[in-house]
Design a protein around this motif. Structure first.
Motif, short mmCIF file in Angstrom:
data_model
loop_
_atom_site.label_atom_id
_atom_site.label_comp_id
_atom_site.label_asym_id
_atom_site.label_seq_id
_atom_site.Cartn_x
_atom_site.Cartn_y
_atom_site.Cartn_z
N SER A 152 0.91 -1.28 0.08
CA SER A 152 0.06 0.11 0.08
C SER A 152 0.85 1.22 -0.17
O SER A 152 2.06 1.05 0.31
CB SER A 152 -0.81 0.10 1.11
OG SER A 152 -0.12 0.22 2.37
N GLY A 153 0.30 2.26 -0.32
CA GLY A 153 1.04 3.68 -0.22
C GLY A 153 1.39 4.24 -1.49
O GLY A 153 2.08 5.39 -1.40
N LEU A 185 6.82 9.52 -0.98
CA LEU A 185 5.69 8.38 -0.73
C LEU A 185 6.27 7.46 0.25
O LEU A 185 7.81 7.67 0.04
CB LEU A 185 5.33 7.68 -1.90
CG LEU A 185 4.43 8.32 -2.85
CD1 LEU A 185 4.19 7.49 -4.11
CD2 LEU A 185 2.91 8.53 -2.17
N ARG A 186 5.45 6.88 1.21
CA ARG A 186 6.05 5.91 1.74
C ARG A 186 5.37 4.69 1.64
O ARG A 186 3.83 4.49 1.68
CB ARG A 186 5.78 5.87 3.36
CG ARG A 186 6.28 5.17 4.41
CD ARG A 186 6.14 5.48 5.73
NE ARG A 186 6.79 4.72 6.65
CZ ARG A 186 8.15 4.65 7.05
NH1 ARG A 186 8.89 5.58 6.48
NH2 ARG A 186 8.40 3.86 7.98
N LEU A 187 5.75 3.58 1.04
CA LEU A 187 4.97 2.30 0.77
C LEU A 187 5.22 1.30 1.90
O LEU A 187 6.18 1.26 2.79
CB LEU A 187 5.86 1.65 -0.41
CG LEU A 187 5.83 2.32 -1.89
CD1 LEU A 187 6.47 1.50 -2.86
CD2 LEU A 187 4.61 2.94 -2.26
N SER A 188 4.08 0.75 2.17
CA SER A 188 4.20 -0.33 3.14
C SER A 188 3.79 -1.77 2.59
O SER A 188 3.37 -2.04 1.52
CB SER A 188 3.00 -0.13 4.34
OG SER A 188 3.41 1.06 4.82
N TYR A 235 6.47 -3.96 -5.89
CA TYR A 235 6.13 -5.18 -5.29
C TYR A 235 7.03 -5.38 -4.27
O TYR A 235 8.39 -5.19 -4.12
CB TYR A 235 6.31 -6.36 -6.31
CG TYR A 235 5.54 -6.35 -7.55
CD1 TYR A 235 5.90 -5.52 -8.59
CD2 TYR A 235 4.34 -6.88 -7.77
CE1 TYR A 235 5.10 -5.58 -9.80
CE2 TYR A 235 3.52 -6.74 -8.93
CZ TYR A 235 3.87 -5.87 -10.10
OH TYR A 235 3.29 -6.27 -11.04
N CYS A 236 6.55 -6.08 -3.30
CA CYS A 236 7.26 -6.57 -1.95
C CYS A 236 7.53 -8.07 -2.22
O CYS A 236 6.24 -8.53 -2.66
CB CYS A 236 6.99 -5.89 -0.70
SG CYS A 236 5.38 -6.66 -0.13
N THR A 254 1.74 -2.27 -5.90
CA THR A 254 1.04 -0.85 -5.82
C THR A 254 1.54 0.23 -6.80
O THR A 254 2.83 0.23 -6.92
CB THR A 254 1.11 -0.23 -4.35
OG1 THR A 254 0.51 0.91 -4.27
CG2 THR A 254 2.68 0.02 -4.04
N GLN A 255 0.63 0.88 -7.48
CA GLN A 255 1.36 1.58 -8.58
C GLN A 255 2.01 3.27 -8.07
O GLN A 255 1.27 3.86 -7.25
CB GLN A 255 -0.05 1.92 -9.53
CG GLN A 255 0.43 3.08 -10.75
CD GLN A 255 1.32 2.33 -11.65
OE1 GLN A 255 1.18 1.41 -12.26
NE2 GLN A 255 2.39 3.35 -12.03
#
Length: 123
Positions: free
Chosen positions: A7-8, A18-21, A94-95, A117-118
């Motif tokens: 997400s994020g 941005l911060r991705l989780s 992707y993680c 997540t884009q």
């Protein structure tokens, strides 16, 4: 079965952050190495950053000094702070997780993947 949910992502302007989780369920993350990968249209999936079980990290040259990966095993989550974003950072992120793995930047060997997540960086 380990499940990963990213997400994020979002649409931002160049220079923004941005911060991705990457939130995990099914298993604790403490025994997994985690990697962030991205794939832009027409390009191969590439490693962005990774964090090992001990907290060791590695980054692609293109993001060094701008991205920071971190993990919180108690919350079962891995995050990636992305600063000074550039249009060339635009991709699906992707993680991925590898049980008892090391901090490896190649997608080969990672057993579990999120749906992505884009991230779009555009003025």
């Amino acid at each position: 079965q380990l499940q990963l949910v990213e997400s994020g992502g979002g649409l931002v302007q160049p220079g923004d952050s941005l911060r991705l989780s990457c939130d995990a369920s099914g298993f604790g993350l403490n025994n997994f190495a985690i990697g962030w990968f991205r794939q832009a249209p027409g390009k191969e999936r590439e490693g962005v950053s990774c964090i090992g079980r001990s907290g060791s990290t590695n980054y692609a040259d293109s993001v060094k000094g701008r991205f920071t990966i971190s993990r919180d095993n108690a919350k079962n989550t891995v995050s990636m702070q992305m600063n000074s974003l550039k249009p060339e950072d635009t991709a699906i992120y992707y993680c991925a997780a590898e049980l008892f793995g090391g901090c490896v930047m190649s997608p080969v060997g990672y057993d579990y993947w999120g749906q992505g997540t884009q991230v779009t960086v555009s003025s």
